[in-house]
Every structure is written in structure tokens, then in C-alpha cells.
Design a protein around this motif. Structure first.
Motif, PDB file in Angstrom:
ATOM      1  N   VAL A  36     -49.712   3.354  40.030  1.00 21.27           N
ATOM      2  CA  VAL A  36     -48.740   3.281  38.942  1.00 21.27           C
ATOM      3  C   VAL A  36     -48.712   1.864  38.375  1.00 21.27           C
ATOM      4  O   VAL A  36     -49.326   0.938  38.922  1.00 21.27           O
ATOM      5  CB  VAL A  36     -47.328   3.668  39.441  1.00 21.27           C
ATOM      6  CG1 VAL A  36     -47.281   5.133  39.853  1.00 21.27           C
ATOM      7  CG2 VAL A  36     -46.898   2.771  40.596  1.00 21.27           C
ATOM      8  N   ASP A  37     -47.988   1.679  37.281  1.00 19.34           N
ATOM      9  CA  ASP A  37     -47.855   0.364  36.662  1.00 19.34           C
ATOM     10  C   ASP A  37     -47.356  -0.669  37.667  1.00 19.34           C
ATOM     11  O   ASP A  37     -46.473  -0.389  38.497  1.00 19.34           O
ATOM     12  CB  ASP A  37     -46.852   0.421  35.501  1.00 19.34           C
ATOM     13  CG  ASP A  37     -47.378   1.225  34.316  1.00 19.34           C
ATOM     14  OD1 ASP A  37     -48.577   1.566  34.311  1.00 19.34           O
ATOM     15  OD2 ASP A  37     -46.582   1.509  33.404  1.00 19.34           O
ATOM     16  N   VAL A  55     -52.258   3.544  33.169  1.00 21.88           N
ATOM     17  CA  VAL A  55     -51.668   2.605  34.127  1.00 21.88           C
ATOM     18  C   VAL A  55     -52.007   1.180  33.714  1.00 21.88           C
ATOM     19  O   VAL A  55     -53.104   0.903  33.222  1.00 21.88           O
ATOM     20  CB  VAL A  55     -52.195   2.901  35.558  1.00 21.88           C
ATOM     21  CG1 VAL A  55     -51.629   1.922  36.563  1.00 21.88           C
ATOM     22  CG2 VAL A  55     -51.838   4.331  35.951  1.00 21.88           C
ATOM     23  N   VAL A  58     -52.404  -3.473  37.466  1.00 23.21           N
ATOM     24  CA  VAL A  58     -52.580  -3.124  38.878  1.00 23.21           C
ATOM     25  C   VAL A  58     -53.384  -4.214  39.576  1.00 23.21           C
ATOM     26  O   VAL A  58     -54.343  -4.745  39.012  1.00 23.21           O
ATOM     27  CB  VAL A  58     -53.309  -1.771  39.023  1.00 23.21           C
ATOM     28  CG1 VAL A  58     -53.722  -1.508  40.478  1.00 23.21           C
ATOM     29  CG2 VAL A  58     -52.432  -0.648  38.510  1.00 23.21           C
ATOM     30  N   LEU A  75     -56.800   2.307  32.406  1.00 20.03           N
ATOM     31  CA  LEU A  75     -56.303   1.136  33.131  1.00 20.03           C
ATOM     32  C   LEU A  75     -56.412  -0.078  32.234  1.00 20.03           C
ATOM     33  O   LEU A  75     -57.424  -0.287  31.577  1.00 20.03           O
ATOM     34  CB  LEU A  75     -57.137   0.945  34.406  1.00 20.03           C
ATOM     35  CG  LEU A  75     -56.668  -0.105  35.416  1.00 20.03           C
ATOM     36  CD1 LEU A  75     -55.282   0.247  35.952  1.00 20.03           C
ATOM     37  CD2 LEU A  75     -57.653  -0.213  36.573  1.00 20.03           C
ATOM     38  N   SER A  78     -55.859  -5.311  34.586  1.00 15.20           N
ATOM     39  CA  SER A  78     -55.775  -5.150  36.042  1.00 15.20           C
ATOM     40  C   SER A  78     -56.934  -5.859  36.724  1.00 15.20           C
ATOM     41  O   SER A  78     -57.967  -6.136  36.109  1.00 15.20           O
ATOM     42  CB  SER A  78     -55.772  -3.661  36.405  1.00 15.20           C
ATOM     43  OG  SER A  78     -54.654  -3.006  35.832  1.00 15.20           O
TER      44      SER A  78
END
Length: 226
Positions: A36-37, A55, A58, A75, A78
Motif C-alpha cells: 500500500v501507499d 501504489v 514504497v 507504482l 518508490s
């Protein structure tokens, strides 16, 4: 006597090889709901999971993903470091400004995935599929692609330094506006490659050299009649 302009005696420093990931020997089992975020995932193991959703932000390190699928997933912003992706399905996965640092991607599927403005540092990609994958504007440093299907992969505008393609099928791949430093293609298929000017500075070994010559001639407007 060595001919003028010969490269025979010119010293060429070896390519820098990617560092291996340091995966935790006993990662804890992780559930899909943890992806998740703003998640911080250390020493986890996603095994047989389905990861979905858009998301952001991360952090994952010292981890293992095996037999895992990204379905309708994206994504952004991240960092994935010291992580082993073993038999992971990234098909149609979308990544923006994502960094892979000291990672291995083995026997995985990246078909149609998008990695825009992303960073690959100390990464090994082995025995998988990345046909139709897009790596536009991404940066690669100390990366090995080994026995990977990269047909029609798009590297336009990418920067590659100390990158090796070994035994890869790059038919129809695009390299327009790339910047290459210490890049080698060994025993690769290089038919109908586009943007050949972007390969300036690369070294090609094996039958792919002859195949690439045809694409170079095409881009130069030379008609070859056999």
C-alpha cells in the motif's frame, strides 16, 4: 606493423558488474494487503500473492518475491533494493520514477510493462520475457540482461552505462536518442533494430553484428540488394 587507427592495442577497461542483492535469509511472510501507499517493507517474502492497485512511495529492501503477480498495478516514486524477484509476473505493470537497486529479476515476465524515468542500478535480469516493455527515459548502470526476450522493447532516450546484453533477442527494439557508455551486446539477435544512432559507443559481438549492419544501412538510407 600495426595499421594506423587500429584498436588492437588500445586498453579497454572491463565493464563493471552488478553487485548481488543481499536478501534476508529468513524473511517473514507478507500479505498482499501490505503493498500500500507509504509502506516500508523490510525482510519480507511475498509468495504466490497477487498485488494490485495504484501504489506510491514504497520502500522495500532485503526481500523476496516469488510466484507473485502484479495485476492492474502501478507504482510511483518508490525504491526497491536488495530484493530478489523470482518468477514474478510484471506484465503491463506501470512504474514511474521507481528505483531498483541491487536487485535480481529471474525467470519473470515483464511483457508490456512500462518503466518511465526509472533507475536500474546493480540489477541482473535473467531468463525472462520483456517483449514490448518500455524503458523510455530510464537510467541503467551496472545492469545485465541475460537470455531475455526483448523483442520490440523501447529504450528511447535511456542512459546506459556498464550494461551487458547477453544472448538476448532484441528484434525490433528501439534505441533512438540513447546515451551509451561501456555497453556490450554479445550473441544477441539484432534484427530490424530502430534508432541505431543511439547505439554509438556500444560493442557488438557475435552474429548480431551482421544483423545490426542491415539496420545501420537502412537508417543511413543505403539500399542493399542481395
Amino acid at each position: 606493423m600495426t595499421p594506423v587507427g587500429s584498436q588492437r592495442d588500445v586498453y579497454r577497461p572491463p565493464l563493471q558488474k552488478p553487485a548481488k542483492p543481499k536478501v534476508d535469509k529468513r524473511p517473514r511472510p507478507a500479505e498482499a494487503e501490505e503493498f500500500v501507499d507509504d509502506a516500508v517493507l523490510r525482510a519480507v517474502h511475498f509468495d504466490g500473492k497477487v498485488l494490485t492497485g495504484a501504489v506510491e512511495v514504497v520502500e522495500m529492501e532485503n526481500s523476496l518475491l516469488s510466484n507473485t503477480r502484479f495485476v492492474g498495478a502501478s507504482l510511483r516514486q518508490s525504491v526497491l533494493s536488495d530484493t530478489d524477484f523470482d518468477t514474478v509476473d510484471f506484465a503491463n505493470f506501470r512504474a514511474l520514477d521507481v528505483a531498483l537497486l541491487k536487485c535480481r529479476v529471474g525467470t519473470s515476465r515483464l511483457t508490456g510493462s512500462h518503466w518511465q524515468s526509472s533507475h536500474f542500478t546493480d540489477v541482473t535480469v535473467e531468463s525472462g520475457r520483456a517483449d514490448l516493455a518500455q524503458f523510455r527515459g530510464s537510467k541503467f548502470r551496472r545492469v545485465i540482461f541475460q537470455d531475455v526476450h526483448l523483442q520490440q522493447a523501447d529504450f528511447q532516450g535511456a542512459e546506459l552505462a556498464h550494461v551487458t546484453f547477453e544472448g538476448c533477442n532484441l528484434t525490433g527494439a528501439q534505441f533512438a536518442n540513447c546515451k551509451m557508455t561501456k555497453v556490450e551486446f554479445t550473441n544477441c539477435t539484432l534484427l530490424d533494430v530502430g534508432g541505431t544512432a543511439g547505439l554509438k559507443g556500444a560493442t557488438v559481438r557475435g552474429p548480431g553484428a551482421t544483423e545490426l549492419a542491415l539496420s545501420l544501412a537502412r537508417d543511413a538510407g543505403i539500399l542493399i540488394e542481395m
